[in-house]
Design a protein around this motif. Structure first.
Motif, PDB file in Angstrom:
ATOM      1  N   GLN A 183      21.071   4.016  -0.372  1.00 40.76           N
ATOM      2  CA  GLN A 183      20.141   4.036  -1.495  1.00 40.76           C
ATOM      3  C   GLN A 183      19.670   2.632  -1.864  1.00 40.76           C
ATOM      4  OE1 GLN A 183      22.286   6.311  -4.480  1.00 40.76           O
ATOM      5  NE2 GLN A 183      22.755   7.882  -2.948  1.00 40.76           N
ATOM      6  N   LEU A 184      20.530   1.638  -1.657  1.00 40.05           N
ATOM      7  CA  LEU A 184      20.121   0.254  -1.901  1.00 40.05           C
ATOM      8  C   LEU A 184      19.058  -0.172  -0.895  1.00 40.05           C
ATOM      9  CD1 LEU A 184      23.571  -1.497  -2.590  1.00 40.05           C
ATOM     10  CD2 LEU A 184      21.913  -0.636  -4.261  1.00 40.05           C
ATOM     11  N   LEU A 185      19.222   0.262   0.347  1.00 41.82           N
ATOM     12  CA  LEU A 185      18.221  -0.039   1.369  1.00 41.82           C
ATOM     13  C   LEU A 185      16.877   0.601   1.024  1.00 41.82           C
ATOM     14  CD1 LEU A 185      20.359   0.463   4.606  1.00 41.82           C
ATOM     15  CD2 LEU A 185      19.524  -1.703   3.696  1.00 41.82           C
ATOM     16  N   THR A 186      16.927   1.846   0.597  1.00 39.92           N
ATOM     17  CA  THR A 186      15.700   2.547   0.229  1.00 39.92           C
ATOM     18  C   THR A 186      15.011   1.877  -0.945  1.00 39.92           C
ATOM     19  OG1 THR A 186      16.583   4.660   1.016  1.00 39.92           O
ATOM     20  CG2 THR A 186      14.728   4.761  -0.500  1.00 39.92           C
ATOM     21  N   ALA A 187      15.782   1.494  -1.949  1.00 36.35           N
ATOM     22  CA  ALA A 187      15.214   0.846  -3.129  1.00 36.35           C
ATOM     23  C   ALA A 187      14.503  -0.451  -2.746  1.00 36.35           C
ATOM     24  CB  ALA A 187      16.309   0.568  -4.158  1.00 36.35           C
ATOM     25  N   ALA A 188      15.101  -1.207  -1.841  1.00 32.77           N
ATOM     26  CA  ALA A 188      14.476  -2.453  -1.396  1.00 32.77           C
ATOM     27  C   ALA A 188      13.181  -2.173  -0.643  1.00 32.77           C
ATOM     28  CB  ALA A 188      15.444  -3.226  -0.511  1.00 32.77           C
ATOM     29  N   PHE A 189      13.189  -1.118   0.179  1.00 34.57           N
ATOM     30  CA  PHE A 189      11.978  -0.789   0.936  1.00 34.57           C
ATOM     31  C   PHE A 189      10.879  -0.287   0.004  1.00 34.57           C
ATOM     32  CE2 PHE A 189       9.229   1.770   3.646  1.00 34.57           C
ATOM     33  CZ  PHE A 189       9.027   0.896   4.707  1.00 34.57           C
ATOM     34  N   GLU A 190      11.232   0.506  -0.981  1.00 32.54           N
ATOM     35  CA  GLU A 190      10.241   0.991  -1.940  1.00 32.54           C
ATOM     36  C   GLU A 190       9.605  -0.170  -2.697  1.00 32.54           C
ATOM     37  OE1 GLU A 190      12.001   5.448  -3.037  1.00 32.54           O
ATOM     38  OE2 GLU A 190      12.755   3.671  -4.121  1.00 32.54           O
ATOM     39  N   ARG A 191      10.415  -1.137  -3.074  1.00 37.00           N
ATOM     40  CA  ARG A 191       9.898  -2.312  -3.769  1.00 37.00           C
ATOM     41  C   ARG A 191       8.916  -3.070  -2.876  1.00 37.00           C
ATOM     42  NH1 ARG A 191      10.957  -7.339  -2.898  1.00 37.00           N
ATOM     43  NH2 ARG A 191      10.496  -8.935  -4.477  1.00 37.00           N
ATOM     44  N   ALA A 192       9.294  -3.264  -1.604  1.00 34.21           N
ATOM     45  CA  ALA A 192       8.444  -3.993  -0.672  1.00 34.21           C
ATOM     46  C   ALA A 192       7.133  -3.251  -0.418  1.00 34.21           C
ATOM     47  CB  ALA A 192       9.197  -4.210   0.649  1.00 34.21           C
ATOM     48  N   ALA A 193       7.219  -1.920  -0.311  1.00 30.90           N
ATOM     49  CA  ALA A 193       6.010  -1.124  -0.086  1.00 30.90           C
ATOM     50  C   ALA A 193       5.033  -1.295  -1.243  1.00 30.90           C
ATOM     51  CB  ALA A 193       6.389   0.343   0.085  1.00 30.90           C
ATOM     52  N   LYS A 194       5.557  -1.283  -2.443  1.00 32.73           N
ATOM     53  CA  LYS A 194       4.711  -1.473  -3.627  1.00 32.73           C
ATOM     54  C   LYS A 194       4.124  -2.877  -3.662  1.00 32.73           C
ATOM     55  CE  LYS A 194       4.790  -1.059  -8.675  1.00 32.73           C
ATOM     56  NZ  LYS A 194       5.645  -0.732  -9.869  1.00 32.73           N
ATOM     57  N   ARG A 195       4.913  -3.850  -3.260  1.00 31.19           N
ATOM     58  CA  ARG A 195       4.484  -5.254  -3.299  1.00 31.19           C
ATOM     59  C   ARG A 195       3.345  -5.527  -2.327  1.00 31.19           C
ATOM     60  NH1 ARG A 195       8.456 -10.520  -2.103  1.00 31.19           N
ATOM     61  NH2 ARG A 195       7.001 -12.114  -2.885  1.00 31.19           N
ATOM     62  N   TYR A 196       3.399  -4.914  -1.143  1.00 29.78           N
ATOM     63  CA  TYR A 196       2.437  -5.264  -0.103  1.00 29.78           C
ATOM     64  C   TYR A 196       1.477  -4.139   0.283  1.00 29.78           C
ATOM     65  CZ  TYR A 196       4.926  -9.630   0.421  1.00 29.78           C
ATOM     66  OH  TYR A 196       5.475 -10.864   0.182  1.00 29.78           O
ATOM     67  N   GLY A 197       1.500  -3.036  -0.437  1.00 28.57           N
ATOM     68  CA  GLY A 197       0.464  -2.032  -0.251  1.00 28.57           C
ATOM     69  C   GLY A 197       0.719  -0.983   0.800  1.00 28.57           C
ATOM     70  N   ALA A 198       1.975  -0.724   1.128  1.00 25.14           N
ATOM     71  CA  ALA A 198       2.297   0.408   2.010  1.00 25.14           C
ATOM     72  C   ALA A 198       2.515   1.650   1.143  1.00 25.14           C
ATOM     73  CB  ALA A 198       3.529   0.102   2.839  1.00 25.14           C
ATOM     74  N   LYS A 199       2.465   2.814   1.759  1.00 26.36           N
ATOM     75  CA  LYS A 199       2.625   4.073   1.028  1.00 26.36           C
ATOM     76  C   LYS A 199       3.763   4.892   1.635  1.00 26.36           C
ATOM     77  CE  LYS A 199       0.262   8.390  -0.173  1.00 26.36           C
ATOM     78  NZ  LYS A 199      -0.977   9.201   0.023  1.00 26.36           N
ATOM     79  N   ILE A 200       4.686   5.302   0.791  1.00 29.19           N
ATOM     80  CA  ILE A 200       5.765   6.187   1.243  1.00 29.19           C
ATOM     81  C   ILE A 200       5.285   7.625   1.062  1.00 29.19           C
ATOM     82  CG2 ILE A 200       8.131   6.945   0.823  1.00 29.19           C
ATOM     83  CD1 ILE A 200       8.760   4.085  -0.037  1.00 29.19           C
ATOM     84  N   VAL A 201       5.029   8.321   2.183  1.00 28.11           N
ATOM     85  CA  VAL A 201       4.448   9.656   2.113  1.00 28.11           C
ATOM     86  C   VAL A 201       5.487  10.707   1.727  1.00 28.11           C
ATOM     87  CG1 VAL A 201       2.626   9.073   3.753  1.00 28.11           C
ATOM     88  CG2 VAL A 201       4.782  10.045   4.597  1.00 28.11           C
ATOM     89  N   ALA A 202       6.759  10.446   2.052  1.00 31.28           N
ATOM     90  CA  ALA A 202       7.837  11.365   1.681  1.00 31.28           C
ATOM     91  C   ALA A 202       9.169  10.653   1.876  1.00 31.28           C
ATOM     92  CB  ALA A 202       7.787  12.639   2.523  1.00 31.28           C
ATOM     93  N   LYS A 203      10.170  11.109   1.120  1.00 31.70           N
ATOM     94  CA  LYS A 203      11.532  10.585   1.259  1.00 31.70           C
ATOM     95  C   LYS A 203      12.456  11.774   1.439  1.00 31.70           C
ATOM     96  CE  LYS A 203      13.624   8.779  -2.339  1.00 31.70           C
ATOM     97  NZ  LYS A 203      14.019   7.807  -3.391  1.00 31.70           N
ATOM     98  N   ARG A 204      13.151  11.822   2.580  1.00 32.70           N
ATOM     99  CA  ARG A 204      13.959  12.981   2.916  1.00 32.70           C
ATOM    100  C   ARG A 204      15.405  12.586   3.190  1.00 32.70           C
ATOM    101  NH1 ARG A 204       9.412  15.732   6.964  1.00 32.70           N
ATOM    102  NH2 ARG A 204       7.945  16.251   5.275  1.00 32.70           N
TER     103      ARG A 204
END
Length: 389
Positions: A183-204
């Protein structure tokens, strides 16, 4: 005349002997039963994991820096401390401090590191975190006496997302395990996606095992179906699930994160900036390849020795000030000069976007710029840091 010459020679030899005996001892703390080095865990060998205890990295650096303190008449030594509990480890480190040890490398889990550092708050001791990547140690739980040579999750996630965005692979499917570290890894990736304009289409969520009742959570083809995406990010701190993911996704898409492509502090395949020589020296001592914590231990010892060399002495206050001085630069065999961020004590450094056997690119990726230092596009910049020393 002869007697005078002999007397002068003896005085010179005596002075030289005393001068050569000045030793700056560097402590090295580790936890005896650290689960990160369990044999089963090491067998997974997913991208970015430790391949063994990183003490060998410190040993390699110790050999490399034997002349750094020559002008000041200082030589370097390592002294390990190992215990099962934080309390026992603190007692050992207090004993080291009593013998004059002021700089200590810590190969400890995040919780243990926090407890140890808290026990030495306000004392003339500096810890170098070489193996705990948790963002919390650089944010809410940051401590003024801890410096981090290992890159944190935020830095790695930022590097990955930079690469995705640069290639216009902006839509990402995230597969996440149930471990709190996942979950810590996911949180870091979500933050980075928001910072640089990527989109998380789903989290499973995924689960380990072959239970047919859990096929929708342990079958990679099913997990990656019913969605459109450019890449699959896997948050798997144990590596057992991730290592089976490549070439198993329903759509032909790259896998990143715990498998496929990751942003690493070190990769044995990096062929520039003196890296092959560092890798060769490490393999000679450790009989294995160098991994991220090994490099972090190596650069920590190099940092201390460089501080001695540049300040021409072992004065603790001068050495401590050198770490965060504006003009301090450190060579990590990765090209761009590294330095510690004064706001959270994280080592700025380029990261190697790597597979298991090749470095695809070095981050920060071309085009991602910062007004002061492009390395600050990786991790927590000063304006978004919550660290308060």
């Amino acid at each position: 005349m002869i007697k005078a010459c002999l007397y002068g020679l003896l005085c010179w030899l005596a002075c030289t002997s005393v001068w050569a005996e000045q030793t700056l001892t560097i402590g090295y703390a580790q936890q005896s039963d650290d689960p990160r080095y369990d044999d089963k865990h090491l067998t997974a060998q997913f991208l970015g994991q430790a391949l063994g205890r990183p003490y060998a990295g410190a040993e390699v650096a110790l050999k490399e820096v034997k002349f750094h303190g020559q002008n000041a008449g200082i030589q370097f030594a390592l002294e390990p401390a190992e215990a099962t509990t934080s309390a026992d480890l603190i007692k050992q480190l207090e004993a080291l401090q009593g013998k004059g040890v002021r700089f200590i490398l810590t190969d400890l889990p995040a919780t243990t590191l926090s407890e140890v550092a808290t026990a030495f708050k306000g004392k003339d001791v500096v810890f170098f975190n070489v193996s705990a990547p948790e963002d919390s140690l650089r944010q809410a739980q940051c401590q003024a006496n801890v410096f981090h040579t290992l890159p944190n999750h935020a830095m790695q996630a930022d590097a990955l997302v930079q690469y995705l965005v640069a290639h216009q692979w902006k839509e990402v499917l995230v597969l996440e395990g149930s471990n709190p570290a996942d979950q810590l890894l996911t949180a870091a990736f979500e933050r980075a996606a928001k910072r640089y304009g990527a989109k998380i289409v789903a989290k499973r969520p995924f689960v380990l095992g072959n239970d047919p009742r859990e096929r929708d959570k342990n079958n990679i083809a099913l997990l990656t179906g019913a969605a459109d995406y450019d890449a699959v990010y896997i948050a798997d701190s144990q590596g057992e699930f991730a290592r089976n993911a490549a070439y198993q996704t329903l759509l032909p898409r790259p896998v990143i994160g715990s498998e496929g492509l990751n942003a690493l502090a070190w990769n044995w395949a990096w062929q520039r900036h003196g890296a092959p020589q560092v890798e060769k020296r490490f393999e000679k001592i450790a009989s294995r390849r160098m991994s991220d914590p090994d490099w972090a231990a190596w650069i920590a010892v190099k940092t201390i020795a460089t501080a001695v060399q540049q300040t021409n002495g072992d004065d603790f206050n001068k050495l401590r000030a050198f770490l965060t001085a504006n003009d301090t630069t450190l060579d990590g065999a990765k090209g761009s000069a590294s330095s510690f961020r004064p706001w959270d004590h994280q080592l700025r450094q380029p990261l190697l976007l790597s597979t298991h056997n090749w470095v695809i690119e070095r981050a920060p990726v071309t085009g991602f710029l910062h007004e002061k230092n492009n390395l600050d596009t990786l991790g927590f910049d000063e304006h978004d840091s919550t660290c308060k020393f």
